[in-house]
Design a protein around this motif. Structure first.
Motif, PDB file in Angstrom:
ATOM      1  N   VAL A   1       0.771  -0.993   0.072  1.00  0.00           N
ATOM      2  CA  VAL A   1       0.073  -0.029  -0.041  1.00  0.00           C
ATOM      3  C   VAL A   1       1.055   1.374  -0.004  1.00  0.00           C
ATOM      4  CG1 VAL A   1      -1.813   1.296   1.256  1.00  0.00           C
ATOM      5  CG2 VAL A   1      -1.860  -1.333   1.109  1.00  0.00           C
ATOM      6  N   VAL A   2       0.588   2.232  -0.926  1.00  0.00           N
ATOM      7  CA  VAL A   2       1.160   3.705  -0.695  1.00  0.00           C
ATOM      8  C   VAL A   2       0.101   4.651  -0.485  1.00  0.00           C
ATOM      9  CG1 VAL A   2       1.328   3.868  -3.294  1.00  0.00           C
ATOM     10  CG2 VAL A   2       2.961   5.118  -1.843  1.00  0.00           C
ATOM     11  N   MET A   3       0.529   5.554   0.110  1.00  0.00           N
ATOM     12  CA  MET A   3      -0.344   6.733   0.267  1.00  0.00           C
ATOM     13  C   MET A   3       0.369   7.933  -0.184  1.00  0.00           C
ATOM     14  SD  MET A   3      -2.851   5.478   2.097  1.00  0.00           S
ATOM     15  CE  MET A   3      -3.838   6.591   3.036  1.00  0.00           C
ATOM     16  N   PRO A   4      -0.190   8.344  -1.394  1.00  0.00           N
ATOM     17  CA  PRO A   4       0.762   9.537  -2.002  1.00  0.00           C
ATOM     18  C   PRO A   4       0.126  10.850  -1.890  1.00  0.00           C
ATOM     19  CG  PRO A   4      -0.757   8.661  -3.750  1.00  0.00           C
ATOM     20  CD  PRO A   4      -1.169   7.856  -2.208  1.00  0.00           C
ATOM     21  N   ARG A   5       0.878  11.824  -1.992  1.00  0.00           N
ATOM     22  CA  ARG A   5       0.057  13.185  -2.072  1.00  0.00           C
ATOM     23  C   ARG A   5      -0.456  13.433  -2.958  1.00  0.00           C
ATOM     24  NH1 ARG A   5       5.321  16.987   0.314  1.00  0.00           N
ATOM     25  NH2 ARG A   5       5.431  16.028   2.411  1.00  0.00           N
TER      26      ARG A   5
ATOM     27  N   LEU B   1     -11.209  -3.705   0.969  1.00  0.00           N
ATOM     28  CA  LEU B   1     -12.337  -2.900   0.921  1.00  0.00           C
ATOM     29  C   LEU B   1     -12.379  -2.114   2.234  1.00  0.00           C
ATOM     30  CD1 LEU B   1     -14.726  -5.488  -0.498  1.00  0.00           C
ATOM     31  CD2 LEU B   1     -13.776  -3.382  -1.714  1.00  0.00           C
ATOM     32  N   ALA B   2     -12.523  -2.429   3.249  1.00  0.00           N
ATOM     33  CA  ALA B   2     -12.465  -1.582   4.697  1.00  0.00           C
ATOM     34  C   ALA B   2     -11.468  -0.415   4.337  1.00  0.00           C
ATOM     35  CB  ALA B   2     -12.256  -2.480   5.838  1.00  0.00           C
ATOM     36  N   TRP B   3     -10.424  -1.040   3.965  1.00  0.00           N
ATOM     37  CA  TRP B   3      -9.218   0.288   3.866  1.00  0.00           C
ATOM     38  C   TRP B   3      -9.645   1.437   2.971  1.00  0.00           C
ATOM     39  CZ3 TRP B   3      -6.796   1.452  -0.499  1.00  0.00           C
ATOM     40  CH2 TRP B   3      -5.722   2.507  -0.612  1.00  0.00           C
ATOM     41  N   ALA B   4     -10.186   0.824   1.798  1.00  0.00           N
ATOM     42  CA  ALA B   4     -10.654   1.767   0.730  1.00  0.00           C
ATOM     43  C   ALA B   4     -11.676   2.591   1.065  1.00  0.00           C
ATOM     44  CB  ALA B   4     -11.013   0.986  -0.569  1.00  0.00           C
ATOM     45  N   ALA B   5     -12.536   1.998   2.140  1.00  0.00           N
ATOM     46  CA  ALA B   5     -13.687   3.036   2.554  1.00  0.00           C
ATOM     47  C   ALA B   5     -13.580   4.114   3.598  1.00  0.00           C
ATOM     48  CB  ALA B   5     -14.735   2.027   3.179  1.00  0.00           C
ATOM     49  N   ARG B   6     -12.064   4.137   3.794  1.00  0.00           N
ATOM     50  CA  ARG B   6     -11.997   5.064   5.311  1.00  0.00           C
ATOM     51  C   ARG B   6     -12.190   6.551   4.760  1.00  0.00           C
ATOM     52  NH1 ARG B   6      -6.322   2.194   7.388  1.00  0.00           N
ATOM     53  NH2 ARG B   6      -7.434   0.273   8.303  1.00  0.00           N
ATOM     54  N   GLY B   7     -12.066   7.017   3.415  1.00  0.00           N
ATOM     55  CA  GLY B   7     -12.296   8.220   3.188  1.00  0.00           C
ATOM     56  C   GLY B   7     -11.395   8.800   1.993  1.00  0.00           C
ATOM     57  N   GLY B   8     -11.907   9.839   1.203  1.00  0.00           N
ATOM     58  CA  GLY B   8     -11.109  10.231   0.172  1.00  0.00           C
ATOM     59  C   GLY B   8     -11.229   9.237  -1.069  1.00  0.00           C
ATOM     60  N   CYS B   9     -10.525   9.275  -2.010  1.00  0.00           N
ATOM     61  CA  CYS B   9     -10.495   8.643  -3.004  1.00  0.00           C
ATOM     62  C   CYS B   9      -9.315   7.291  -2.937  1.00  0.00           C
ATOM     63  CB  CYS B   9     -10.233   9.215  -4.626  1.00  0.00           C
ATOM     64  SG  CYS B   9      -9.925   8.398  -5.863  1.00  0.00           S
TER      65      CYS B   9
ATOM     66  N   VAL C   1      -3.183   3.717  -2.700  1.00  0.00           N
ATOM     67  CA  VAL C   1      -3.111   2.817  -3.767  1.00  0.00           C
ATOM     68  C   VAL C   1      -2.887   1.415  -3.210  1.00  0.00           C
ATOM     69  CG1 VAL C   1      -2.538   1.696  -5.758  1.00  0.00           C
ATOM     70  CG2 VAL C   1      -2.811   4.007  -5.665  1.00  0.00           C
ATOM     71  N   TRP C   2      -3.776   0.589  -3.157  1.00  0.00           N
ATOM     72  CA  TRP C   2      -3.292  -0.959  -2.673  1.00  0.00           C
ATOM     73  C   TRP C   2      -3.286  -1.845  -3.588  1.00  0.00           C
ATOM     74  CZ3 TRP C   2      -5.326  -2.680   2.663  1.00  0.00           C
ATOM     75  CH2 TRP C   2      -5.007  -4.066   2.825  1.00  0.00           C
ATOM     76  N   GLY C   3      -1.982  -2.465  -3.756  1.00  0.00           N
ATOM     77  CA  GLY C   3      -1.719  -2.944  -4.756  1.00  0.00           C
ATOM     78  C   GLY C   3      -1.966  -4.774  -4.313  1.00  0.00           C
ATOM     79  N   THR C   4      -2.786  -5.416  -4.923  1.00  0.00           N
ATOM     80  CA  THR C   4      -3.065  -7.019  -4.435  1.00  0.00           C
ATOM     81  C   THR C   4      -3.098  -8.077  -5.405  1.00  0.00           C
ATOM     82  OG1 THR C   4      -4.852  -8.021  -2.910  1.00  0.00           O
ATOM     83  CG2 THR C   4      -5.663  -6.397  -5.182  1.00  0.00           C
ATOM     84  N   HIS C   5      -2.800  -9.259  -4.795  1.00  0.00           N
ATOM     85  CA  HIS C   5      -3.010 -10.434  -5.714  1.00  0.00           C
ATOM     86  C   HIS C   5      -3.461 -11.347  -4.910  1.00  0.00           C
ATOM     87  CE1 HIS C   5      -0.452 -13.673  -8.098  1.00  0.00           C
ATOM     88  NE2 HIS C   5      -1.635 -13.657  -8.127  1.00  0.00           N
ATOM     89  N   LEU C   6      -4.719 -11.693  -5.112  1.00  0.00           N
ATOM     90  CA  LEU C   6      -5.585 -12.675  -4.162  1.00  0.00           C
ATOM     91  C   LEU C   6      -5.337 -13.904  -4.655  1.00  0.00           C
ATOM     92  CD1 LEU C   6      -6.970  -9.820  -4.157  1.00  0.00           C
ATOM     93  CD2 LEU C   6      -8.895 -11.515  -3.132  1.00  0.00           C
ATOM     94  N   PRO C   7      -5.615 -14.742  -3.709  1.00  0.00           N
ATOM     95  CA  PRO C   7      -5.324 -16.395  -4.028  1.00  0.00           C
ATOM     96  C   PRO C   7      -6.440 -17.041  -5.121  1.00  0.00           C
ATOM     97  CG  PRO C   7      -5.545 -16.065  -1.647  1.00  0.00           C
ATOM     98  CD  PRO C   7      -6.006 -14.571  -2.306  1.00  0.00           C
ATOM     99  N   PRO C   8      -6.061 -18.158  -5.949  1.00  0.00           N
ATOM    100  CA  PRO C   8      -6.838 -18.366  -6.828  1.00  0.00           C
ATOM    101  C   PRO C   8      -8.106 -18.920  -6.583  1.00  0.00           C
ATOM    102  CG  PRO C   8      -5.002 -20.110  -6.590  1.00  0.00           C
ATOM    103  CD  PRO C   8      -4.860 -18.854  -5.677  1.00  0.00           C
ATOM    104  N   GLY C   9      -9.010 -19.047  -7.138  1.00  0.00           N
ATOM    105  CA  GLY C   9     -10.318 -19.493  -7.110  1.00  0.00           C
ATOM    106  C   GLY C   9     -11.584 -18.722  -6.815  1.00  0.00           C
TER     107      GLY C   9
END
Length: 260
Positions: A124-128, A160-168, A134-142
């Motif tokens: 995860v990176v939090m830019p100005r 998803l919980a992280w993405a819902a914390r506020g802002g874009c 931006v949360w970079g992810t690779h989920l398990p198969p299936g």
């Protein structure tokens, strides 16, 4: 008089490179070259273990910031396979306020080889700027209803919980599920920030998808580059970016005036 074309707030290039398919140095160089050619701010590389060292060298030479863990050697069975270095973020022409590794708790399995893997490790990176993270992810198969469903759901729920914390905020990478499966999962999501999560936009192709909350996104397919996944290009625009900037300016002016 013509109006200026609106520019996106953030451009992301994401690709599952399958460890470069035996050519990690060439694959790393091609990824960085594509970032510069397309004016990409954040590169998201999955199945990237073999590319970590070439990318570190390129980051030094091209003034890039790499968010990556060093990969570990392959353990002897039945010890699970390490996930260090599987997901990498490359930051270009952007100031990162902070970055971190999000470590899951559930092992998962590749049924084809009957080999267990350690829990995934997302970056995860939090830019100005208008896009908060931006949360970079690779989920398990299936996907969510497979033998790896518990691990898949844990990882997606945390993102998803992280993405819902506020802002874009943006969750992007190889989700190992179809767009239809992902959208159904988002619609049924009942965790923290569920109201914001259900407003999410999903773009991308196949299992290579991008989730945006608090903004809009457009996507485009790029080349395969030796992988069976196509690289994806995403243009992100934050909702209410101007209003947020106005609030920041007012808050800053008030603080300056109080000190004066």
């Amino acid at each position: 008089m013509t109006s200026r074309q609106q520019q996106p707030d953030l451009v992301i290039r994401a690709h599952n490179v399958h460890n470069g398919n035996g050519r990690p140095d060439e694959t790393a160089e091609a990824f960085v070259a594509a970032m510069e050619a397309l004016q990409v701010h954040v590169g998201v590389v999955t199945e990237a273990k073999a590319l970590v060292w070439p990318l570190r060298d390129l980051a030094r030479r091209h003034d890039l910031q790499l968010v990556a863990e060093s990969p570990k050697g392959a353990p002897r069975p039945p010890a699970p396979v390490s996930e260090h270095g599987d997901t990498v973020l490359i930051i270009r022409d952007l100031v990162a306020r902070r970055s971190r590794t999000k470590v899951m708790t559930r092992d998962w399995i590749v049924r084809q080889y009957q080999r267990r893997h350690e829990p995934r490790r997302d970056q995860v990176v939090m830019p100005r700027g208008p896009v908060r993270g931006v949360w970079g992810t690779h989920l398990p198969p299936g996907g969510p209803n497979s033998v790896n469903g518990a691990a898949w759901c844990e990882q997606m729920d945390k993102a998803l919980a992280w993405a819902a914390r506020g802002g874009c905020r943006v969750v992007v990478g190889d989700v190992n599920a179809s767009r239809q499966q992902l959208e159904a999962y988002i619609d049924a999501y009942d965790g923290p920030g569920r109201r914001r999560v259900r407003t999410a936009t999903v773009v991308g192709q196949g299992v290579d998808l991008c989730i945006v909350i608090g903004g809009t996104a457009d996507g485009a397919d790029l080349e395969h580059g030796g992988s069976d996944h196509r690289a994806q290009l995403y243009a992100i625009t934050a909702t209410g970016a101007r209003a947020a900037m106005r609030r920041w300016i007012k808050k800053t002016l008030r603080r300056v005036r109080r000190k004066g």
